[in-house]
Design a protein around this motif. Structure first.
Motif, PDB file in Angstrom:
ATOM      1  N   UNK A 102       0.858  -1.182   0.000  1.00 38.22           N
ATOM      2  CA  UNK A 102       0.000   0.000   0.000  1.00 38.22           C
ATOM      3  C   UNK A 102       0.899   1.239   0.000  1.00 38.22           C
ATOM      4  N   UNK A 103       1.421   1.610  -1.159  1.00 37.80           N
ATOM      5  CA  UNK A 103       2.431   2.675  -1.223  1.00 37.80           C
ATOM      6  C   UNK A 103       1.941   4.037  -0.738  1.00 37.80           C
ATOM      7  N   UNK A 104       0.625   4.260  -0.727  1.00 31.95           N
ATOM      8  CA  UNK A 104       0.100   5.547  -0.290  1.00 31.95           C
ATOM      9  C   UNK A 104      -0.284   5.556   1.187  1.00 31.95           C
ATOM     10  N   UNK A 105      -0.011   4.454   1.898  1.00 29.88           N
ATOM     11  CA  UNK A 105      -0.375   4.369   3.306  1.00 29.88           C
ATOM     12  C   UNK A 105       0.873   4.225   4.160  1.00 29.88           C
ATOM     13  N   UNK A 106       0.800   4.710   5.380  1.00 31.01           N
ATOM     14  CA  UNK A 106       1.904   4.575   6.307  1.00 31.01           C
ATOM     15  C   UNK A 106       1.358   4.590   7.719  1.00 31.01           C
ATOM     16  N   UNK A 107       2.200   4.156   8.642  1.00 28.86           N
ATOM     17  CA  UNK A 107       1.842   4.135  10.053  1.00 28.86           C
ATOM     18  C   UNK A 107       3.036   4.601  10.869  1.00 28.86           C
ATOM     19  N   UNK A 108       2.795   4.903  12.115  1.00 25.74           N
ATOM     20  CA  UNK A 108       3.890   5.382  12.941  1.00 25.74           C
ATOM     21  C   UNK A 108       3.455   5.575  14.369  1.00 25.74           C
ATOM     22  N   UNK A 109       4.323   6.222  15.132  1.00 20.64           N
ATOM     23  CA  UNK A 109       4.034   6.527  16.533  1.00 20.64           C
ATOM     24  C   UNK A 109       4.810   7.779  16.934  1.00 20.64           C
ATOM     25  N   UNK A 110       4.156   8.663  17.641  1.00 21.46           N
ATOM     26  CA  UNK A 110       4.824   9.786  18.279  1.00 21.46           C
ATOM     27  C   UNK A 110       4.959   9.467  19.758  1.00 21.46           C
TER      28      UNK A 110
END
Length: 207
Positions: free
Chosen positions: A98-106
């Motif tokens: 899913x090249x247009x999606x991303x995830x993360x954490x602050x």
């Protein structure tokens, strides 16, 4: 760099910005950096932009995968003392296929103690392209130097939305240029039949 002890000269541990994987509140000195590889297929490089700001990034190298992960991280040290540190940071990663999606954490993280013996407490809010989760992420970790070139480490993760709690514990061997981490992951509660421990391995080259 290092210090004189009753047993002689003891060099500094150059990998203090992280435990096995979880970040500590420490940052790299300006111009210093390292290349780390987790499970061989997940390399990453980190560099100290200043004494209080460090950047990291990498690309997975999983054979046969239809797409690879791209991941980046940044950390800013707000308090930087020998016996205590506090930092804010963030981590981003793409979603496979899913090249247009991303995830993360602050996150916010504090480390209490010296580089030989310390406890790290971290809290963060995971997010994706579409939303920020309502449940936080918590990590508790610790490190204890047991000799001139070895350190025991552990980290426990409380992930949002799941009841299982993974814990990672093991040892890191190091000198001023190289480091190798080896441990085992155990998930509480464990319903796996057979051997319940998952091996962990990483190595680091410092400059």
């Amino acid at each position: 760099a290092g210090k004189i002890t009753a047993q002689g000269f003891q060099g500094s541990e150059p990998n203090t910005p992280r435990l096995f994987f979880a970040p500590t509140a420490r940052t790299l000195p300006k111009g210093r950096g390292y290349f780390a590889d987790y499970y061989l297929f997940f390399p990453a490089a980190s560099v100290g932009v200043s004494d209080r700001v460090m950047l990291s990034g990498g690309v997975s190298l999983v054979p046969g995968a239809s797409s690879q992960l791209i991941y980046m991280a940044a950390k800013v040290g707000l308090v930087r003392r020998q016996d205590a540190a506090f930092a804010l940071g963030a981590f981003w990663a793409t979603v496979p296929d899913q090249p247009d999606s991303w995830l993360g954490v602050g996150y916010a993280v504090t480390t209490l103690g010296t580089e030989d013996r310390a406890v790290t407490l971290m809290g963060g809010m995971p997010f994706t392209t579409a939303e920020v989760t309502k449940e936080p992420l918590f990590i508790v970790g610790g490190e204890n130097r047991i000799g001139k070139d070895a350190k025991l480490m552990a980290e426990v993760w409380k992930l949002p939305g799941v009841t299982e709690v993974p814990a990672l514990a093991g040892v890191r061997w190091f000198n001023d240029k190289l480091a190798v981490g080896f441990g085992f992951i155990y998930v509480f509660p464990n319903g796996v039949e057979g051997w319940p421990l998952i091996p962990w391995v990483d190595f680091t080259v410092n400059w």
